[in-house]
Design a protein around this motif. Structure first.
Motif: not given
Length: 613
Positions: A214-237
């Protein structure tokens, strides 16, 4: 053209009582924002529609304050004695009805059980206030983790199970359920003994995900805004899958999501201090003997600790869910606090088990965590954070319009968002003092900015770097300046200080700088007209004597005298409460209105001598 007559409908008993308690009993009234399409005249006629009495009026009203949210506070110049007696009669009637309902048991006093009618009215009022932001249940403040709630404070029904009692996110895990079969704790695996209760043995802990192929659809580095953006996107979807955090040390944390929110956590190697048993022992909320008894049953029959505690009668199922909810919040908080790590999200068609908990709403969790941190900061830190940005406008982030209705908001938070959605405001106009309420509001604004729900902008619209938006702002302003007073052109209250005038003049010239405009001759011509109008308005009110003359020309002497009395009263109240910011605010404006009044000057000096709380 200004509106000179309006009607306020207070025929609902709840509306009348609220208005009476808030202002009507003091011969004042608040006209809500948007009540009329145009601005009310400084003096206008008001008809009140009251319960039982019907229409009362017209009453002569004089505006004493135009609020930042667009509402208007006005003084009722002459309330007929017949109308006053009628209002008192309505209040007496309400009291009689309440007494009757209490006697018949159809109504209960506060603290016994909330009346259904009161709850319905409260929900209705919240819905009307919020408009396009539907009201959601307020999330309680998170306790200082790793503390867990006292068991005797967890009422039956607190927390909710997403399914009927399946395997939970605790210490041991149940095996993979058969396809299309719900996982029930007592039937998780074939029994390996003859225990009469039918409990079974199972592996300990939620398994780490097997993501082979399986391949990830989202990825990033902890501590930057990518985490927040991903969690917002995952919540809405309403995503389902696993969020994995891999630290440089090799430690892995996994968070299983269902319907966009976390429902289960695990780690490799296991984190013993996050297990339910360790948390309960650390919090000392259960007698050690009871924990020992539950752990013995857990070991003997392969149970999870929560289930063992329920079976030995130490806690109820509802209490178990509440404890697991707090454990999950701790695990989420620690996962989000991980640094020097990378993260991935991989969608899964099915999760390793049917988790007991309902999904945590991560956007709400993030906002509440940031707010909880903000409100614990010293007052000078919170005030300093606002003061540094005092001239900036708070604007609801358009990128979060879809997300904001899904968060759990308190009533004041809802009202703030509705106000800013209608009209952005400068921070200095929102936070005007240093009271506990001001501190809470300041912390709320800073938390919303930190979580990207609000933006701070030099202009009252999202026009920086957006020529089209700036063009619309110019057209809107140009359509008004020809029929506005100098105070309105400057976007100032008619009682304003020299400092406020200078600051607003500078701000408006910056806002209507032609360098930010689209290359359209008509808009540039309108912008030039706006700038000229602003300069003319500034010239008309920059001199104190000229301001006094203009006020006398625009407003009735009775209205000006009423404003003086109100500002002096509020200034003295703030002075008595040692609230320097509010005292100076009211008295400085009063000093501009009455520059030669010795009482005003002495009271202002006393306010300036106060130490900031």
């Amino acid at each position: 053209m200004a509106v000179r007559q309006t009607t306020l409908d207070l025929k609902r008993v709840s509306d009348f009582v609220e208005a009476w308690r808030g202002s009507l009993s003091q011969q004042a009234v608040v006209i809500p924002a948007g009540h009329e399409d145009a601005d009310l005249a400084p003096e206008f006629k008001l008809d009140l529609v009251l319960p039982a009495l019907g229409r009362v009026g017209p009453l002569t009203c004089q505006i004493i304050q135009r609020m930042p949210d667009g509402s208007v506070a006005a003084r009722i110049a002459d309330l007929p004695s017949k109308a006053a007696r009628g209002m008192e009669k309505v209040l007496e009637l309400i009291a009689e009805v309440k007494e009757h309902l209490l006697a018949t048991g159809e109504l209960v006093e506060p603290g016994a059980a909330p009346p259904v009618a009161a709850r319905v009215e409260e929900e209705e009022a919240a819905f009307q206030a919020l408009e396009d932001l539907p009201e959601l249940p307020e999330l309680p403040e998170l306790p200082e983790l790793p503390d867990l709630p006292d068991l005797d404070q967890i009422s039956a029904g607190e927390g909710s199970a997403a399914e009927e009692p399946p395997a939970a996110v605790e210490e041991p895990a149940a095996p993979e359920p058969a396809a299309e079969e719900p996982l029930v704790e007592d039937e998780a695996a074939p029994p390996e003994h003859d225990d009469p209760a039918g409990v079974v043995r199972g592996p300990r802990g939620v398994p780490m995900p097997d993501l082979g192929g399986l391949s990830p659809t989202l990825q990033g580095v902890m501590g930057d805004t990518s985490v927040r953006e991903a969690l917002y996107e995952l919540s809405l979807s309403r995503a389902q899958g696993v969020f994995v955090v891999t630290a440089l040390s090799g430690q892995q944390r996994a968070m299983y999501l269902r319907d966009g929110g976390p429902v289960g956590f695990t780690a490799e190697p296991p984190l013993e201090d996050e297990r339910l048993g360790a948390l309960l022992r650390a919090s000392a909320q259960l007698p050690a003997a009871q924990l020992d008894q539950a752990e013995a049953m857990m070991s003997r029959y392969g149970l999870r600790l929560g289930e063992a505690l329920v079976r030995v009668g130490v806690i109820s199922h509802e209490q178990r869910v509440a404890l697991l909810q707090r454990q999950a919040e701790l695990q989420l908080k620690r996962l989000l606090g991980t640094r020097d790590a990378e993260w991935t999200f991989t969608p899964l068609e099915r999760l390793p088990e049917r988790f007991l908990l309902a999904p945590i709403h991560t956007p709400t969790f993030l906002y509440r965590a940031v707010l909880q941190h903000a409100v614990t900061r010293p007052a000078q830190v919170i005030l300093g954070g606002v003061k540094q940005r005092a001239k900036l406008f708070a604007i609801v982030n358009p990128r979060r319009y879809a997300l904001i209705p899904e968060l759990a908001w308190s009533r004041p938070e809802q009202e703030l968002l509705v106000t800013l959605r209608r009209k952005p405001e400068r921070l200095e106009n929102l936070v005007r003092g240093a009271t506990a309420g001001d501190m809470r509001l300041a912390a709320t604004i800073l938390a919303m900015v930190e979580t990207d729900l609000l933006l701070l902008n030099k202009l009252p619209g999202l026009t920086q770097g957006d020529p089209e938006a700036q063009g619309r702002r110019v057209q809107e302003k140009a359509g008004k300046v020809g029929r506005q007073s100098a105070f309105d052109v400057m976007e100032l209250h008619w009682i304003c200080t020299q400092e406020a005038i200078e600051a607003r003049f500078k701000s408006l010239l910056e806002e209507f700088d032609p360098g930010a405009l689209p290359d359209e001759p008509s808009i540039r011509a309108e912008n030039e007209a706006v700038v000229n109008a602003v300069k003319a308005a500034y010239a008309a009110i920059k001199d104190p004597a000229a301001r006094q003359a203009l006020r006398a020309q625009l407003f009735d002497p009775e209205l000006i005298d009423g404003a003086r009395a109100l500002l002096l009263s509020r200034g003295k109240e703030a002075l008595a409460a040692n609230d320097k910011l509010m005292a100076v605010e009211h008295l400085s404006r009063l000093a501009d209105l009455s520059p030669e009044d010795p009482e005003v000057q002495d009271t202002l000096k006393a306010a300036l001598a106060l130490k900031l709380k």
